[in-house]
Write a protein that holds these residues in place. Structure first.
Motif, PDB file in Angstrom:
ATOM      1  N   ARG A  94       0.819  -1.213   0.000  1.00 48.75           N
ATOM      2  CA  ARG A  94       0.000   0.000   0.000  1.00 48.75           C
ATOM      3  C   ARG A  94       0.853   1.263   0.000  1.00 48.75           C
ATOM      4  N   SER A 114      -7.373  -3.002  -6.944  1.00 55.87           N
ATOM      5  CA  SER A 114      -7.579  -3.433  -5.566  1.00 55.87           C
ATOM      6  C   SER A 114      -9.072  -3.569  -5.252  1.00 55.87           C
ATOM      7  N   VAL A 115      -9.904  -2.732  -5.835  1.00 54.67           N
ATOM      8  CA  VAL A 115     -11.355  -2.817  -5.621  1.00 54.67           C
ATOM      9  C   VAL A 115     -11.905  -4.138  -6.147  1.00 54.67           C
ATOM     10  N   VAL A 118     -10.802  -7.044  -3.894  1.00 52.09           N
ATOM     11  CA  VAL A 118     -11.629  -7.156  -2.683  1.00 52.09           C
ATOM     12  C   VAL A 118     -12.946  -7.845  -3.028  1.00 52.09           C
ATOM     13  N   GLU A 119     -13.529  -7.465  -4.158  1.00 52.80           N
ATOM     14  CA  GLU A 119     -14.764  -8.110  -4.604  1.00 52.80           C
ATOM     15  C   GLU A 119     -14.537  -9.608  -4.831  1.00 52.80           C
ATOM     16  N   SER A 121     -12.268 -11.429  -3.421  1.00 51.95           N
ATOM     17  CA  SER A 121     -12.029 -12.032  -2.111  1.00 51.95           C
ATOM     18  C   SER A 121     -13.336 -12.409  -1.426  1.00 51.95           C
ATOM     19  N   ASN A 122     -14.353 -11.584  -1.623  1.00 50.72           N
ATOM     20  CA  ASN A 122     -15.658 -11.864  -1.026  1.00 50.72           C
ATOM     21  C   ASN A 122     -16.417 -12.961  -1.768  1.00 50.72           C
ATOM     22  N   ALA A 128      -8.904 -15.840  -4.813  1.00 51.77           N
ATOM     23  CA  ALA A 128      -8.166 -14.668  -4.325  1.00 51.77           C
ATOM     24  C   ALA A 128      -6.952 -15.105  -3.520  1.00 51.77           C
ATOM     25  N   SER A 132      -3.049 -14.292  -4.361  1.00 52.68           N
ATOM     26  CA  SER A 132      -2.190 -13.669  -3.345  1.00 52.68           C
ATOM     27  C   SER A 132      -0.920 -14.471  -3.120  1.00 52.68           C
TER      28      SER A 132
END
Length: 153
Positions: A94, A114-115, A118-119, A121-122, A128, A132
């Motif tokens: 970051r 990054s947005v 995150v989506e 990841s959910n 995800a 990573s």
């Protein structure tokens, strides 16, 4: 737009800092929904040194140059081609990007913001996690190789 060419490029990348991601055809198709394909031209700037963007770029085709600019000089850190990844350092830290990334050979990259991560990841936590771990592997390989250590962007 098919992601299979990116999948093939990643599978065929045998460089010392390869992005080792092994997905099924269905997983690649799912991943495509989270990525933005970008056709690149020579001179396009993918990453600007000092910017805080956390996007990661997966190189399907073409070539990019990674270089750091200081008040005294511009130093080339790496040239990356098909199957490589760039932007992994800022993705995890970051922190602002540590280098410029410029297209030196026209082709196509796929951007993961990054947005969108995150989506993913959910909705697709296992995918995800695999991404990573593969990105972390790239960083570890680049850090272990003295000349590539500075090329973590």
């Amino acid at each position: 737009m098919s992601i299979q060419n990116l999948s093939r490029a990643i599978a065929e990348n045998l460089s010392s800092d390869a992005f080792a991601l092994t997905f099924t055809v269905q997983q690649w198709e799912t991943l495509a929904g989270y990525l933005q394909p970008i056709d690149t031209s020579i001179g396009d700037v993918l990453i600007e040194q000092g910017t805080p963007d956390r996007s990661v770029f997966f190189i399907e085709s073409g070539a990019i140059s990674v270089h750091r600019v200081s008040s005294k000089e511009q130093m080339k850190l790496a040239v990356l081609t098909s199957g490589s990844v760039v932007g992994e350092g800022a993705f995890f830290s970051r922190l602002p990007h540590s280098a410029n990334v410029v297209v030196t050979g026209a082709g196509r990259v796929w951007r993961l913001t990054s947005v969108r991560f995150v989506e993913m990841s959910n909705r697709q936590p296992n995918m995800a996690l695999e991404i990573s771990l593969a990105l972390g592997g790239v960083i570890a390989k680049r850090m272990a190789h003295r000349s590539k250590r500075v090329a973590v962007t």
